[in-house]
Write a protein that holds these residues in place. Structure first.
Motif, PDB file in Angstrom:
ATOM      1  N   GLN A 131       2.105  -3.371  -0.029  1.00 33.60           N
ATOM      2  CA  GLN A 131       0.715  -3.453  -0.478  1.00 33.60           C
ATOM      3  C   GLN A 131       0.009  -4.613   0.219  1.00 33.60           C
ATOM      4  OE1 GLN A 131      -0.129  -1.204  -2.799  1.00 33.60           O
ATOM      5  NE2 GLN A 131      -1.997  -1.921  -3.768  1.00 33.60           N
ATOM      6  N   ALA A 132       0.762  -5.711   0.367  1.00 30.75           N
ATOM      7  CA  ALA A 132       0.164  -6.901   0.970  1.00 30.75           C
ATOM      8  C   ALA A 132      -0.254  -6.606   2.404  1.00 30.75           C
ATOM      9  CB  ALA A 132       1.165  -8.041   0.944  1.00 30.75           C
ATOM     10  N   HIS A 133       0.424  -5.653   3.031  1.00 36.04           N
ATOM     11  CA  HIS A 133       0.118  -5.359   4.429  1.00 36.04           C
ATOM     12  C   HIS A 133      -0.786  -4.145   4.595  1.00 36.04           C
ATOM     13  CE1 HIS A 133       2.712  -8.417   5.897  1.00 36.04           C
ATOM     14  NE2 HIS A 133       3.718  -7.966   5.212  1.00 36.04           N
ATOM     15  N   LYS A 134      -1.377  -3.704   3.502  1.00 34.49           N
ATOM     16  CA  LYS A 134      -2.314  -2.575   3.533  1.00 34.49           C
ATOM     17  C   LYS A 134      -1.691  -1.311   4.135  1.00 34.49           C
ATOM     18  CE  LYS A 134      -6.489  -5.357   3.590  1.00 34.49           C
ATOM     19  NZ  LYS A 134      -5.746  -6.526   3.131  1.00 34.49           N
ATOM     20  N   GLN A 135      -0.385  -1.197   3.994  1.00 33.55           N
ATOM     21  CA  GLN A 135       0.299  -0.038   4.567  1.00 33.55           C
ATOM     22  C   GLN A 135       0.640   1.006   3.513  1.00 33.55           C
ATOM     23  OE1 GLN A 135       1.636   0.854   7.733  1.00 33.55           O
ATOM     24  NE2 GLN A 135      -0.054  -0.474   8.222  1.00 33.55           N
ATOM     25  N   ILE A 136       0.344   0.641   2.289  1.00 32.13           N
ATOM     26  CA  ILE A 136       0.893   1.450   1.202  1.00 32.13           C
ATOM     27  C   ILE A 136       0.504   2.923   1.278  1.00 32.13           C
ATOM     28  CG2 ILE A 136      -0.937   0.919  -0.469  1.00 32.13           C
ATOM     29  CD1 ILE A 136       2.727   0.822  -1.375  1.00 32.13           C
ATOM     30  N   HIS A 137      -0.755   3.217   1.682  1.00 29.09           N
ATOM     31  CA  HIS A 137      -1.179   4.625   1.685  1.00 29.09           C
ATOM     32  C   HIS A 137      -0.365   5.424   2.690  1.00 29.09           C
ATOM     33  CE1 HIS A 137      -4.277   3.776  -1.060  1.00 29.09           C
ATOM     34  NE2 HIS A 137      -4.869   2.907  -0.255  1.00 29.09           N
ATOM     35  N   ARG A 138      -0.255   4.855   3.863  1.00 26.24           N
ATOM     36  CA  ARG A 138       0.480   5.542   4.921  1.00 26.24           C
ATOM     37  C   ARG A 138       1.948   5.776   4.505  1.00 26.24           C
ATOM     38  NH1 ARG A 138       0.829   5.854  10.888  1.00 26.24           N
ATOM     39  NH2 ARG A 138      -1.354   6.089  11.293  1.00 26.24           N
ATOM     40  N   VAL A 139       2.532   4.759   3.916  1.00 23.41           N
ATOM     41  CA  VAL A 139       3.934   4.888   3.528  1.00 23.41           C
ATOM     42  C   VAL A 139       4.085   5.920   2.411  1.00 23.41           C
ATOM     43  CG1 VAL A 139       5.932   3.680   2.588  1.00 23.41           C
ATOM     44  CG2 VAL A 139       4.465   2.556   4.235  1.00 23.41           C
TER      45      VAL A 139
END
Ligand code: ASP
Length: 414
Positions: free
Chosen positions: A72-80
Protein backbone atom coordinates in the motif's frame (compact mmCIF):
# COMPACT_ATOMS: atom_id res chain seq x y z
CA UNK A 1 31.43 -36.68 5.08
CA UNK A 2 29.29 -33.84 3.81
CA UNK A 3 25.74 -33.91 5.11
CA UNK A 4 23.17 -33.74 2.27
CA UNK A 5 21.25 -30.46 1.95
CA UNK A 6 17.80 -30.16 3.49
CA UNK A 7 16.32 -30.32 0.03
CA UNK A 8 17.98 -33.66 -0.69
CA UNK A 9 17.12 -34.97 2.77
CA UNK A 10 13.45 -34.20 2.15
CA UNK A 11 13.41 -35.99 -1.20
CA UNK A 12 15.22 -39.01 0.22
CA UNK A 13 12.94 -39.20 3.22
CA UNK A 14 9.85 -39.07 0.99
CA UNK A 15 11.26 -41.93 -1.06
CA UNK A 16 12.15 -44.01 2.01
CA UNK A 17 8.76 -43.26 3.57
CA UNK A 18 7.01 -44.84 0.60
CA UNK A 19 9.41 -47.79 0.43
CA UNK A 20 9.14 -48.50 4.16
CA UNK A 21 5.34 -48.22 3.89
CA UNK A 22 5.23 -50.95 1.24
CA UNK A 23 7.74 -53.00 3.24
CA UNK A 24 5.41 -52.88 6.24
CA UNK A 25 2.44 -53.92 4.11
CA UNK A 26 4.50 -56.90 3.00
CA UNK A 27 5.05 -57.79 6.67
CA UNK A 28 1.27 -57.86 7.14
CA UNK A 29 -0.93 -54.96 8.25
CA UNK A 30 -1.75 -56.65 11.56
CA UNK A 31 1.81 -57.71 12.42
CA UNK A 32 3.38 -56.29 15.56
CA UNK A 33 6.13 -54.50 13.66
CA UNK A 34 3.64 -52.78 11.35
CA UNK A 35 1.40 -51.75 14.22
CA UNK A 36 4.31 -50.34 16.25
CA UNK A 37 5.72 -48.54 13.23
CA UNK A 38 2.30 -47.13 12.41
CA UNK A 39 1.93 -45.84 15.94
CA UNK A 40 5.33 -44.16 15.81
CA UNK A 41 4.77 -42.76 12.32
CA UNK A 42 1.42 -41.36 13.38
CA UNK A 43 2.94 -39.74 16.45
CA UNK A 44 5.88 -38.17 14.60
CA UNK A 45 3.78 -37.09 11.61
CA UNK A 46 1.12 -35.49 13.77
CA UNK A 47 3.73 -33.66 15.82
CA UNK A 48 5.28 -32.26 12.66
CA UNK A 49 1.91 -30.98 11.46
CA UNK A 50 1.20 -29.57 14.95
CA UNK A 51 4.45 -27.63 14.82
CA UNK A 52 3.56 -26.17 11.44
CA UNK A 53 0.10 -25.28 12.65
CA UNK A 54 1.61 -23.65 15.71
CA UNK A 55 3.26 -20.99 13.56
CA UNK A 56 0.49 -20.76 10.96
CA UNK A 57 -1.81 -18.20 12.55
CA UNK A 58 0.92 -15.80 13.75
CA UNK A 59 2.45 -16.12 10.30
CA UNK A 60 -0.73 -15.34 8.35
CA UNK A 61 -1.51 -12.43 10.65
CA UNK A 62 1.89 -10.78 10.50
CA UNK A 63 2.73 -11.59 6.92
CA UNK A 64 -0.53 -10.29 5.46
CA UNK A 65 -0.61 -7.11 7.54
CA UNK A 66 3.05 -6.32 6.89
CA UNK A 67 2.74 -7.36 3.23
CA UNK A 68 -0.29 -5.16 2.62
CA UNK A 69 1.25 -2.24 4.52
CA UNK A 70 4.37 -2.42 2.38
CA UNK A 71 2.46 -2.71 -0.87
CA UNK A 72 0.00 0.00 0.00
CA UNK A 73 2.84 2.33 0.89
CA UNK A 74 4.18 1.91 -2.63
CA UNK A 75 0.84 2.54 -4.34
CA UNK A 76 1.09 -0.88 -5.94
CA UNK A 77 -1.81 -2.44 -4.20
CA UNK A 78 -4.32 -2.20 -7.07
CA UNK A 79 -2.02 -3.79 -9.58
CA UNK A 80 -1.08 -6.57 -7.19
CA UNK A 81 -4.66 -7.21 -6.15
CA UNK A 82 -5.92 -7.36 -9.71
CA UNK A 83 -3.13 -9.53 -11.04
CA UNK A 84 -3.30 -11.86 -8.04
CA UNK A 85 -7.05 -12.43 -8.20
CA UNK A 86 -7.06 -12.67 -12.00
CA UNK A 87 -4.30 -15.25 -11.93
CA UNK A 88 -6.06 -17.29 -9.25
CA UNK A 89 -9.33 -17.30 -11.20
CA UNK A 90 -7.60 -18.03 -14.49
CA UNK A 91 -5.54 -20.97 -13.26
CA UNK A 92 -8.48 -22.52 -11.41
CA UNK A 93 -10.63 -22.15 -14.54
CA UNK A 94 -8.02 -24.02 -16.58
CA UNK A 95 -7.88 -26.75 -13.94
CA UNK A 96 -11.65 -27.20 -14.02
CA UNK A 97 -11.77 -27.29 -17.81
CA UNK A 98 -9.10 -30.00 -17.74
CA UNK A 99 -11.15 -31.96 -15.20
CA UNK A 100 -14.30 -31.66 -17.31
CA UNK A 101 -12.42 -32.46 -20.52
CA UNK A 102 -10.80 -35.60 -19.10
CA UNK A 103 -14.24 -36.87 -18.20
CA UNK A 104 -15.41 -36.47 -21.79
CA UNK A 105 -12.51 -38.60 -22.94
CA UNK A 106 -12.33 -41.33 -20.29
CA UNK A 107 -15.83 -41.46 -18.73
CA UNK A 108 -14.64 -42.86 -15.38
CA UNK A 109 -17.40 -44.57 -13.42
CA UNK A 110 -19.45 -45.61 -16.41
CA UNK A 111 -20.25 -49.29 -16.25
CA UNK A 112 -19.35 -49.61 -12.58
CA UNK A 113 -22.14 -51.34 -10.72
CA UNK A 114 -23.90 -48.95 -8.46
CA UNK A 115 -25.13 -51.69 -6.12
CA UNK A 116 -21.58 -52.08 -4.91
CA UNK A 117 -21.75 -48.61 -3.48
CA UNK A 118 -25.39 -48.47 -2.51
CA UNK A 119 -24.54 -49.81 0.91
CA UNK A 120 -21.89 -47.20 1.56
CA UNK A 121 -24.22 -44.46 0.40
CA UNK A 122 -27.21 -45.54 2.43
CA UNK A 123 -25.13 -45.57 5.61
CA UNK A 124 -23.83 -42.12 5.07
CA UNK A 125 -25.73 -39.01 5.85
CA UNK A 126 -24.33 -36.01 4.06
CA UNK A 127 -24.80 -32.58 5.54
CA UNK A 128 -27.15 -30.75 3.20
CA UNK A 129 -25.42 -27.79 1.68
CA UNK A 130 -26.99 -25.91 -1.20
CA UNK A 131 -24.93 -23.24 -3.00
CA UNK A 132 -26.99 -20.53 -1.30
CA UNK A 133 -26.41 -21.97 2.17
CA UNK A 134 -22.75 -22.41 1.40
CA UNK A 135 -22.45 -18.82 0.22
CA UNK A 136 -24.12 -17.49 3.37
CA UNK A 137 -21.86 -19.58 5.59
CA UNK A 138 -18.80 -18.49 3.64
CA UNK A 139 -19.62 -14.79 3.95
CA UNK A 140 -20.51 -15.20 7.58
CA UNK A 141 -17.11 -16.71 8.29
CA UNK A 142 -15.21 -13.79 6.77
CA UNK A 143 -15.67 -11.26 9.54
CA UNK A 144 -15.07 -12.38 13.06
CA UNK A 145 -13.84 -11.02 16.32
CA UNK A 146 -10.12 -11.18 15.53
CA UNK A 147 -9.21 -12.55 18.93
CA UNK A 148 -11.68 -15.41 18.55
CA UNK A 149 -10.44 -16.02 15.01
CA UNK A 150 -6.81 -16.07 16.17
CA UNK A 151 -7.59 -18.38 19.05
CA UNK A 152 -9.74 -20.75 17.00
CA UNK A 153 -7.35 -20.84 14.05
CA UNK A 154 -9.89 -19.43 11.56
CA UNK A 155 -7.43 -18.63 8.80
CA UNK A 156 -9.81 -16.78 6.49
CA UNK A 157 -11.11 -14.47 9.21
CA UNK A 158 -7.56 -13.80 10.44
CA UNK A 159 -6.55 -12.99 6.89
CA UNK A 160 -9.41 -10.51 6.44
CA UNK A 161 -8.62 -8.74 9.70
CA UNK A 162 -4.94 -8.56 8.77
CA UNK A 163 -5.90 -7.00 5.43
CA UNK A 164 -7.83 -4.27 7.25
CA UNK A 165 -4.97 -3.79 9.67
CA UNK A 166 -2.43 -3.46 6.86
CA UNK A 167 -4.48 -0.76 5.13
CA UNK A 168 -5.08 1.08 8.43
CA UNK A 169 -1.37 1.03 9.22
CA UNK A 170 -0.59 2.79 5.98
CA UNK A 171 -3.36 5.33 6.26
CA UNK A 172 -2.15 6.12 9.78
CA UNK A 173 1.38 6.57 8.40
CA UNK A 174 3.95 7.86 10.88
CA UNK A 175 1.52 7.66 13.77
CA UNK A 176 1.47 3.86 13.76
CA UNK A 177 4.98 3.21 12.61
CA UNK A 178 5.91 1.50 15.88
CA UNK A 179 3.19 -1.07 15.43
CA UNK A 180 4.34 -1.77 11.90
CA UNK A 181 7.91 -2.24 13.12
CA UNK A 182 6.65 -4.52 15.87
CA UNK A 183 4.75 -6.65 13.36
CA UNK A 184 7.74 -6.76 11.04
CA UNK A 185 9.98 -7.98 13.83
CA UNK A 186 7.39 -10.49 14.93
CA UNK A 187 7.23 -11.84 11.38
CA UNK A 188 11.01 -12.26 11.33
CA UNK A 189 10.84 -14.18 14.60
CA UNK A 190 8.12 -16.48 13.27
CA UNK A 191 10.19 -17.13 10.15
CA UNK A 192 13.11 -18.06 12.41
CA UNK A 193 10.85 -20.65 14.05
CA UNK A 194 9.93 -21.93 10.60
CA UNK A 195 13.62 -22.52 9.94
CA UNK A 196 13.86 -24.64 13.08
CA UNK A 197 10.76 -26.63 12.21
CA UNK A 198 12.11 -27.22 8.71
CA UNK A 199 15.00 -29.20 10.12
CA UNK A 200 12.44 -31.76 11.28
CA UNK A 201 10.72 -31.86 7.90
CA UNK A 202 12.53 -34.98 6.60
CA UNK A 203 11.45 -36.97 9.64
CA UNK A 204 7.90 -35.64 9.59
CA UNK A 205 7.47 -36.26 5.88
CA UNK A 206 8.82 -39.80 6.10
CA UNK A 207 6.43 -40.58 8.97
CA UNK A 208 3.42 -39.14 7.14
CA UNK A 209 4.15 -41.09 3.99
CA UNK A 210 4.65 -44.36 5.88
CA UNK A 211 1.25 -43.86 7.46
CA UNK A 212 -0.35 -42.93 4.16
CA UNK A 213 0.88 -46.04 2.37
CA UNK A 214 0.08 -48.46 5.19
CA UNK A 215 -3.45 -47.22 5.78
CA UNK A 216 -4.61 -47.26 2.14
CA UNK A 217 -7.47 -49.56 1.24
CA UNK A 218 -5.86 -51.20 -1.78
CA UNK A 219 -8.91 -53.26 -2.77
CA UNK A 220 -11.13 -50.20 -3.05
CA UNK A 221 -8.39 -48.38 -4.92
CA UNK A 222 -8.48 -51.16 -7.49
CA UNK A 223 -12.25 -50.89 -7.93
CA UNK A 224 -12.10 -47.13 -8.42
CA UNK A 225 -8.87 -47.47 -10.40
CA UNK A 226 -9.99 -45.63 -13.54
CA UNK A 227 -11.29 -42.67 -11.59
CA UNK A 228 -8.14 -42.49 -9.46
CA UNK A 229 -5.97 -42.72 -12.58
CA UNK A 230 -7.96 -40.05 -14.44
CA UNK A 231 -7.91 -37.62 -11.50
CA UNK A 232 -4.21 -38.19 -10.80
CA UNK A 233 -3.33 -37.98 -14.49
CA UNK A 234 -5.25 -34.76 -15.06
CA UNK A 235 -3.90 -33.18 -11.90
CA UNK A 236 -0.37 -34.12 -12.95
CA UNK A 237 -1.01 -32.66 -16.39
CA UNK A 238 -2.08 -29.39 -14.81
CA UNK A 239 0.88 -29.39 -12.42
CA UNK A 240 3.57 -30.51 -14.83
CA UNK A 241 2.42 -28.99 -18.13
CA UNK A 242 -0.21 -26.27 -17.77
CA UNK A 243 1.07 -24.32 -14.76
CA UNK A 244 4.77 -24.42 -15.73
CA UNK A 245 3.79 -23.36 -19.26
CA UNK A 246 1.97 -20.30 -17.92
CA UNK A 247 5.00 -19.57 -15.74
CA UNK A 248 7.35 -19.87 -18.67
CA UNK A 249 5.23 -17.73 -20.99
CA UNK A 250 4.82 -14.95 -18.45
CA UNK A 251 8.19 -14.93 -16.70
CA UNK A 252 10.54 -16.98 -18.90
CA UNK A 253 11.50 -19.14 -15.90
CA UNK A 254 12.24 -22.76 -16.80
CA UNK A 255 10.17 -25.45 -15.06
CA UNK A 256 13.34 -27.14 -13.78
CA UNK A 257 14.55 -23.98 -12.15
CA UNK A 258 11.11 -23.56 -10.59
CA UNK A 259 10.90 -27.09 -9.24
CA UNK A 260 14.38 -26.90 -7.78
CA UNK A 261 13.28 -23.91 -5.77
CA UNK A 262 9.81 -25.20 -4.96
CA UNK A 263 10.34 -28.85 -4.10
CA UNK A 264 10.58 -28.54 -0.30
CA UNK A 265 7.12 -27.00 -0.26
CA UNK A 266 5.71 -29.41 -2.86
CA UNK A 267 6.90 -32.50 -0.98
CA UNK A 268 5.61 -31.10 2.31
CA UNK A 269 2.22 -30.37 0.75
CA UNK A 270 2.14 -33.88 -0.69
CA UNK A 271 2.86 -35.45 2.69
CA UNK A 272 0.70 -33.22 4.89
CA UNK A 273 -2.25 -32.74 2.51
CA UNK A 274 -2.63 -29.27 3.92
CA UNK A 275 -1.84 -26.02 2.13
CA UNK A 276 -2.21 -24.19 5.42
CA UNK A 277 0.26 -26.37 7.28
CA UNK A 278 2.65 -26.04 4.33
CA UNK A 279 2.31 -22.25 4.18
CA UNK A 280 5.36 -21.45 6.34
CA UNK A 281 7.52 -23.58 4.07
CA UNK A 282 5.91 -22.24 0.88
CA UNK A 283 6.68 -18.71 1.95
CA UNK A 284 10.27 -19.61 2.71
CA UNK A 285 10.78 -21.35 -0.64
CA UNK A 286 9.29 -18.48 -2.58
CA UNK A 287 11.35 -15.81 -0.82
CA UNK A 288 14.65 -17.64 -0.47
CA UNK A 289 14.83 -20.00 -3.43
CA UNK A 290 12.69 -18.30 -6.04
CA UNK A 291 13.54 -14.74 -5.05
CA UNK A 292 10.07 -13.29 -5.00
CA UNK A 293 10.16 -9.92 -3.28
CA UNK A 294 9.03 -10.06 0.33
CA UNK A 295 6.08 -7.70 -0.01
CA UNK A 296 4.63 -9.71 -2.89
CA UNK A 297 5.30 -13.11 -1.35
CA UNK A 298 3.88 -12.06 2.00
CA UNK A 299 0.66 -11.03 0.33
CA UNK A 300 0.15 -13.56 -2.47
CA UNK A 301 1.20 -16.76 -0.65
CA UNK A 302 -1.05 -16.60 2.44
CA UNK A 303 -3.96 -15.41 0.31
CA UNK A 304 -3.31 -18.18 -2.21
CA UNK A 305 -3.05 -20.85 0.47
CA UNK A 306 -6.52 -19.85 1.57
CA UNK A 307 -8.41 -19.25 -1.67
CA UNK A 308 -6.36 -20.46 -4.64
CA UNK A 309 -6.78 -24.21 -5.09
CA UNK A 310 -6.25 -25.51 -8.60
CA UNK A 311 -6.00 -29.15 -7.57
CA UNK A 312 -9.16 -28.93 -5.48
CA UNK A 313 -11.11 -27.16 -8.24
CA UNK A 314 -10.08 -29.84 -10.73
CA UNK A 315 -11.01 -32.57 -8.30
CA UNK A 316 -14.42 -31.11 -7.45
CA UNK A 317 -15.37 -31.01 -11.13
CA UNK A 318 -13.99 -34.49 -11.90
CA UNK A 319 -15.65 -36.05 -8.89
CA UNK A 320 -19.04 -34.53 -9.71
CA UNK A 321 -18.92 -35.95 -13.21
CA UNK A 322 -17.71 -39.29 -11.86
CA UNK A 323 -20.72 -39.46 -9.56
CA UNK A 324 -22.98 -38.51 -12.48
CA UNK A 325 -21.49 -41.37 -14.51
CA UNK A 326 -21.96 -43.74 -11.59
CA UNK A 327 -25.63 -42.99 -11.20
CA UNK A 328 -26.09 -42.93 -14.97
CA UNK A 329 -26.94 -39.25 -15.42
CA UNK A 330 -25.59 -37.42 -18.44
CA UNK A 331 -24.99 -33.80 -17.47
CA UNK A 332 -25.87 -31.38 -20.25
CA UNK A 333 -23.86 -28.28 -21.12
CA UNK A 334 -25.76 -25.99 -18.76
CA UNK A 335 -25.28 -28.44 -15.91
CA UNK A 336 -21.58 -28.67 -16.71
CA UNK A 337 -21.40 -24.90 -16.55
CA UNK A 338 -23.04 -25.00 -13.14
CA UNK A 339 -20.43 -27.57 -12.10
CA UNK A 340 -17.73 -25.22 -13.43
CA UNK A 341 -18.82 -22.30 -11.28
CA UNK A 342 -19.72 -24.24 -8.15
CA UNK A 343 -16.43 -26.16 -8.35
CA UNK A 344 -14.52 -22.91 -8.45
CA UNK A 345 -16.46 -21.53 -5.57
CA UNK A 346 -16.13 -24.74 -3.60
CA UNK A 347 -12.36 -24.64 -4.09
CA UNK A 348 -12.16 -21.01 -2.98
CA UNK A 349 -14.23 -21.79 0.09
CA UNK A 350 -12.36 -24.95 1.06
CA UNK A 351 -9.90 -24.35 3.89
CA UNK A 352 -6.34 -25.61 3.34
CA UNK A 353 -6.71 -28.71 5.49
CA UNK A 354 -6.83 -32.42 4.63
CA UNK A 355 -9.98 -33.51 2.79
CA UNK A 356 -11.56 -30.06 2.99
CA UNK A 357 -12.53 -30.43 -0.65
CA UNK A 358 -14.75 -33.36 0.29
CA UNK A 359 -16.85 -31.18 2.53
CA UNK A 360 -17.40 -28.41 0.01
CA UNK A 361 -18.06 -30.96 -2.73
CA UNK A 362 -21.49 -31.65 -1.30
CA UNK A 363 -22.49 -28.27 -2.67
CA UNK A 364 -21.21 -29.08 -6.16
CA UNK A 365 -23.11 -32.37 -6.23
CA UNK A 366 -26.32 -30.82 -5.00
CA UNK A 367 -26.14 -27.93 -7.44
CA UNK A 368 -26.88 -30.36 -10.27
CA UNK A 369 -29.12 -32.72 -8.31
CA UNK A 370 -26.60 -35.49 -7.70
CA UNK A 371 -26.81 -37.50 -4.45
CA UNK A 372 -24.57 -35.89 -1.85
CA UNK A 373 -24.28 -39.26 -0.11
CA UNK A 374 -22.08 -40.36 -3.00
CA UNK A 375 -19.10 -38.81 -1.28
CA UNK A 376 -19.18 -41.86 1.00
CA UNK A 377 -17.64 -43.71 -1.95
CA UNK A 378 -14.90 -41.15 -2.38
CA UNK A 379 -13.96 -40.60 1.25
CA UNK A 380 -11.91 -43.80 1.71
CA UNK A 381 -9.65 -42.92 -1.22
CA UNK A 382 -9.48 -39.23 -0.49
CA UNK A 383 -6.33 -39.24 1.58
CA UNK A 384 -4.45 -40.55 -1.43
CA UNK A 385 -5.94 -38.12 -3.95
CA UNK A 386 -5.47 -35.25 -1.53
CA UNK A 387 -1.68 -35.63 -1.73
CA UNK A 388 -1.35 -34.58 -5.33
CA UNK A 389 -4.11 -32.01 -5.32
CA UNK A 390 -2.64 -30.24 -2.29
CA UNK A 391 0.80 -30.17 -3.92
CA UNK A 392 -0.86 -28.69 -7.02
CA UNK A 393 -2.68 -26.12 -4.90
CA UNK A 394 0.62 -25.04 -3.39
CA UNK A 395 2.37 -25.02 -6.75
CA UNK A 396 -0.37 -22.71 -8.08
CA UNK A 397 0.29 -20.28 -5.22
CA UNK A 398 4.02 -20.23 -5.83
CA UNK A 399 3.63 -19.74 -9.57
CA UNK A 400 1.05 -17.05 -8.81
CA UNK A 401 3.58 -15.09 -6.77
CA UNK A 402 6.13 -15.26 -9.59
CA UNK A 403 3.56 -14.19 -12.19
CA UNK A 404 2.34 -11.30 -10.03
CA UNK A 405 5.91 -10.21 -9.43
CA UNK A 406 6.43 -10.11 -13.17
CA UNK A 407 3.26 -8.07 -13.69
CA UNK A 408 4.26 -5.42 -11.19
CA UNK A 409 7.84 -5.33 -12.38
CA UNK A 410 8.84 -2.24 -14.23
CA UNK A 411 6.76 -0.18 -11.85
CA UNK A 412 9.04 1.87 -9.70
CA UNK A 413 9.03 1.72 -5.91
CA UNK A 414 8.36 -1.94 -5.36
N1 ASP B 1 -6.16 -30.57 1.26
C1 ASP B 1 -6.35 -29.49 0.35
C2 ASP B 1 -5.42 -28.34 0.72
O1 ASP B 1 -5.06 -28.20 1.86
C3 ASP B 1 -7.75 -29.00 0.29
C4 ASP B 1 -8.63 -30.08 -0.28
O2 ASP B 1 -9.09 -30.94 0.45
O3 ASP B 1 -8.83 -30.10 -1.50
O4 ASP B 1 -5.04 -27.57 -0.12
Amino acid sequence: MKFPSLNTQILLSAFFGIVIGFGLIACGKESAITQTSLYTANLVGTLFIDLLKMVLIPLVFTSISVGVANLQAHKQIHRVWISTLSFFAFSMAIAIVLGLGANQIFHPGQGLHLEMFQNAMSHFEAKQQTPAAFFTEFLHGLFMNPFAALAQGEVLAVLIFALFLGVALVIGGERYKNILILLQEFLEIVMQMVRWIMTLAPLGIMALLIKLVVTQDLALLGTLGTFVAVVMGTTLFHAVIALPLILFIVTGMSPLRFWRGAREALVTAFATSSSSATLPITLRCVEHNLHVRKEIAQFVIPLGATINMDGTALYEASAALFVANLVGIDLNLTQQLIVFFTAMFAAIGAPGIPSAGMVTMVMVLQSVGLPAEAIAILLPIDRLLDTLRTATNVEGDMIGSLVVQKFVKGEKNV
